[in-house]
Design an enzyme around this catalytic site. Structure first.
Site, PDB file in Angstrom:
ATOM      1  N   TYR A 139       8.217  -4.055  -3.600  1.00 23.72           N
ATOM      2  CA  TYR A 139       7.020  -3.112  -3.012  1.00 23.72           C
ATOM      3  C   TYR A 139       7.358  -2.155  -2.663  1.00 23.72           C
ATOM      4  O   TYR A 139       8.603  -0.923  -2.650  1.00 23.72           O
ATOM      5  CB  TYR A 139       7.939  -4.048  -1.396  1.00 23.72           C
ATOM      6  CG  TYR A 139       7.605  -5.281  -1.115  1.00 23.72           C
ATOM      7  CD1 TYR A 139       6.804  -6.303  -1.462  1.00 23.72           C
ATOM      8  CD2 TYR A 139       8.659  -5.437   0.415  1.00 23.72           C
ATOM      9  CE1 TYR A 139       6.860  -7.241  -0.989  1.00 23.72           C
ATOM     10  CE2 TYR A 139       8.024  -7.043   0.359  1.00 23.72           C
ATOM     11  CZ  TYR A 139       7.387  -8.131  -0.393  1.00 23.72           C
ATOM     12  OH  TYR A 139       7.070  -9.255  -0.109  1.00 23.72           O
ATOM     13  N   HIS A 198      11.131 -14.735  -5.912  1.00 24.41           N
ATOM     14  CA  HIS A 198      10.372 -14.497  -5.059  1.00 24.41           C
ATOM     15  C   HIS A 198       8.673 -14.766  -6.198  1.00 24.41           C
ATOM     16  O   HIS A 198       8.687 -14.352  -7.072  1.00 24.41           O
ATOM     17  CB  HIS A 198       9.617 -12.533  -5.266  1.00 24.41           C
ATOM     18  CG  HIS A 198       9.205 -12.391  -4.239  1.00 24.41           C
ATOM     19  ND1 HIS A 198       8.815 -10.589  -4.009  1.00 24.41           N
ATOM     20  CD2 HIS A 198       7.844 -12.195  -3.590  1.00 24.41           C
ATOM     21  CE1 HIS A 198       7.835 -10.306  -3.968  1.00 24.41           C
ATOM     22  NE2 HIS A 198       7.906 -10.758  -3.018  1.00 24.41           N
TER      23      HIS A 198
END
Length: 332
Positions: A58, A143
């Site tokens: 992110y 992830h």
């Protein structure tokens, strides 16, 4: 405001029913100032949110840095923090440009390298701790291992298990935008939690086919992300997005039908979308991506909104939900 706390599987980790998703403060699609990010995190704390989720992905670490700046000033034992492994950040070979191709409005100072081997997992955790400025992470998710399933299962997962045994982590899980591979992790490993994004919402219940029943059976907690399917269930209209692309006309029509039923009961569609996942007993928390204090306040208000059982019944009568889809119990 006090939020319910739910334990993740057999782990010692408990999360609040509403979680703060920190992709937005990593400048997802558009910039957010440091002040706006701080205000969003502070608003989450003030509304009783005690679970914060981030990732190196992110904003090329920006989300972790901003989140850590605020969390370092809060009592460490009073909140739960998760981040993710699978992408290593390395300095870009040439300077210049931005990261918008990957969805983040930040300078392209680094590049991501997929890495689900044991060494990469350790390195990722260490680098996340450095960016966060904290001494521990409560939950580590694998992830998006969609194209790296075997390495994630054979190398990354065992390393996370070792870190959990060492006490470095309180819980481990997998975070994905699909339901099939997480179901394999639930069957074949001893994970504590699945972070399922976009696959258990009012518009998409793929998670119900196998993953959610299996998680309930195995005692694995589920955190649901993407309850608004990237925007369509927050503001249904032509041009709205579903899974971060323009929503097809038939999904826009379905979302408008959902909104029409909700309006009959004076319930915002956002409230129904946010509360819907809690109908399934495996769901421990709903994670909402927020980038401002106003969005945090809205999410907290939507979670508190009373939703009559008749609304869910009418959605089923109109075929907007299948007859066997579990629905939340009406409070009081």
């Amino acid at each position: 405001m006090s939020l319910a706390q739910n334990r993740l599987g057999h782990s010692p980790v408990q999360v609040t029913s509403l979680a703060f998703g920190a992709a937005g403060i990593g400048n997802l699609f558009t910039p957010v100032t440091d002040a706006e990010a701080e205000q969003a995190i502070t608003a989450a704390w003030d509304r009783g949110i005690r679970y914060f989720d981030t990732a190196p992905h992110y904003g090329l670490g920006l989300s972790e840095r901003r989140l850590g700046t605020v969390l370092r000033g809060l009592p460490r034992d009073e909140y739960v923090l998760s981040t993710k492994v699978g992408r290593i950040l390395e300095p870009a070979p040439t300077a210049g440009g931005d990261d918008l191709a990957n969805g983040f409005a930040v300078p392209a100072t680094h590049r991501r390298r997929w890495d689900f081997n044991a060494e990469g997992v350790r390195r990722s955790i260490e680098e996340s701790l450095n960016r966060l400025g904290l001494d521990r992470i409560d939950i580590a998710y694998l992830h998006d291992p969609d194209n790296h399933a075997e390495q994630a299962l054979d190398q990354a997962y065992p390393e996370l298990e070792r870190l959990r045994t060492e006490g470095v982590l309180g819980a481990i899980g997998v975070g994905m935008n699909q339901a099939e591979l997480p179901a394999r992790f639930v069957r074949d490993t001893d994970i504590d939690v699945v972070l399922l994004a976009g696959r258990y919402s009012l518009l998409d219940q793929h998670g119900l086919a196998e993953l959610l029943p299996l998680a309930e059976q195995r005692g694995v907690g589920v955190v649901i992300g993407g309850v608004f399917n990237s925007g369509l269930l927050a503001d249904p209209r032509p041009g709205a997005t579903f899974d971060y692309t323009a929503a097809p006309a038939e999904l826009v029509s379905r979302a408008l039908d959902l909104e029409g039923v909700c309006e009959k009961y004076d319930v915002p569609l956002r409230a129904a979308a946010l509360c819907f996942p809690f109908g399934h007993p495996a769901v421990a928390s709903v994670l909402v991506g927020t980038r401002s204090a106003a969005q945090v306040d809205d999410a907290a208000a939507m979670l508190r909104h009373r939703i009559p059982g008749a609304l869910w019944a009418e959605l089923k009568e109109h075929g907007l939900l299948a007859a066997d889809v579990p629905i939340p119990l009406e409070a009081g």
